[in-house]
Enzyme design. Sequence first.
Site, short mmCIF file in Angstrom:
data_model
loop_
_atom_site.label_atom_id
_atom_site.label_comp_id
_atom_site.label_asym_id
_atom_site.label_seq_id
_atom_site.Cartn_x
_atom_site.Cartn_y
_atom_site.Cartn_z
N VAL A 6 53.16 36.27 46.05
CA VAL A 6 52.93 35.31 45.52
C VAL A 6 51.59 35.07 45.88
O VAL A 6 51.22 34.82 46.94
CB VAL A 6 53.93 34.27 45.31
N THR A 7 50.71 34.72 44.75
CA THR A 7 48.99 33.84 45.29
C THR A 7 48.77 32.82 43.99
O THR A 7 49.84 32.41 43.42
CB THR A 7 48.03 35.10 45.58
N TYR A 8 47.80 32.12 44.43
CA TYR A 8 46.60 31.18 43.61
C TYR A 8 45.35 31.61 42.79
O TYR A 8 45.39 31.52 44.13
CB TYR A 8 47.12 30.27 44.38
N ILE A 51 43.87 39.87 48.62
CA ILE A 51 43.67 41.36 48.85
C ILE A 51 44.90 42.05 47.93
O ILE A 51 45.55 41.67 48.72
CB ILE A 51 42.83 42.82 49.16
N GLY A 76 42.25 43.33 42.13
CA GLY A 76 41.39 42.97 43.21
C GLY A 76 40.97 41.84 44.57
O GLY A 76 42.22 42.61 45.68
N ALA A 94 40.30 37.70 45.37
CA ALA A 94 40.54 35.83 45.12
C ALA A 94 40.08 35.97 46.34
O ALA A 94 40.58 36.20 47.05
CB ALA A 94 41.75 35.43 44.56
N CYS A 116 51.03 34.52 49.71
CA CYS A 116 51.00 35.80 50.44
C CYS A 116 52.46 36.20 51.35
O CYS A 116 52.57 37.11 52.16
CB CYS A 116 49.70 36.58 51.25
#
Length: 234
Positions: free
Chosen positions: A77-79, A140, A152, A154, A170
């Site tokens: 999980v990312t923002y 990544i 890709g 961030a 992450c």
Amino acid sequence: MDVCWLGEVAYTDGLALQQDLHERRASGAVGDTLLQLTHPHVYTVGRRGSRGDVLWDDATLRERGVAVVEADRGGQVTYHGPGQLVGYPIVDIGPQGDLVRYVRDLEEVLIRALRRYGIEGSRVPGASGVWVGLSKIGAIGVKVSRGITKHGYALNVSPDLGYFRGIVPCGIVDRGVTSVAELNGDAPGVEVFAQDVASEFGGVFGCEIRAAEFLARLKQNLETWDFTNEVAPF
């Protein structure tokens, strides 16, 4: 490498745009392409992620204006949000392409761009992305299908880092996140940073960087493009 700065694009629209360009790249209709943009507030759940890694409840998510979207990229999980540079390279690395090398090259692009602002990014063994000390500044997450990449990187230029408190970023619980603005007390605009990253992309990947005519038309048509169509009106 055809490069375009798109400004702010909704995350689901970005997914549709990547898929469209992925199909075009696979058919040879376009060459390698790098899209750079920002997203409104969104938590994205990758293939190894879980909704349980989103810590805020639905009421808080609504209050903070955060969408939650599943993505087919690698990672957890990312923002994404305003002040963060997101890059989507649609690149043909071949059916036997070295994915690990590709990820390391993306990290190198971000490391070199950060160095322009006096920030020394580094890698952490066993974890993708770019770090400054114990804090992550660049994430990544990629997918390769038919030898062609999607998703890709961030890079945190000047986002509100408080939004990272709503997730386990992450899957990492023992490290923090940081940004160019937090480290330097200020940061360039995201579009300016995008130009630096594009320049370093050319150096790391050994390619000419250009703004192609079809991408200029894409930028003009983006607000009126019906993303439910199979093909964008280039």
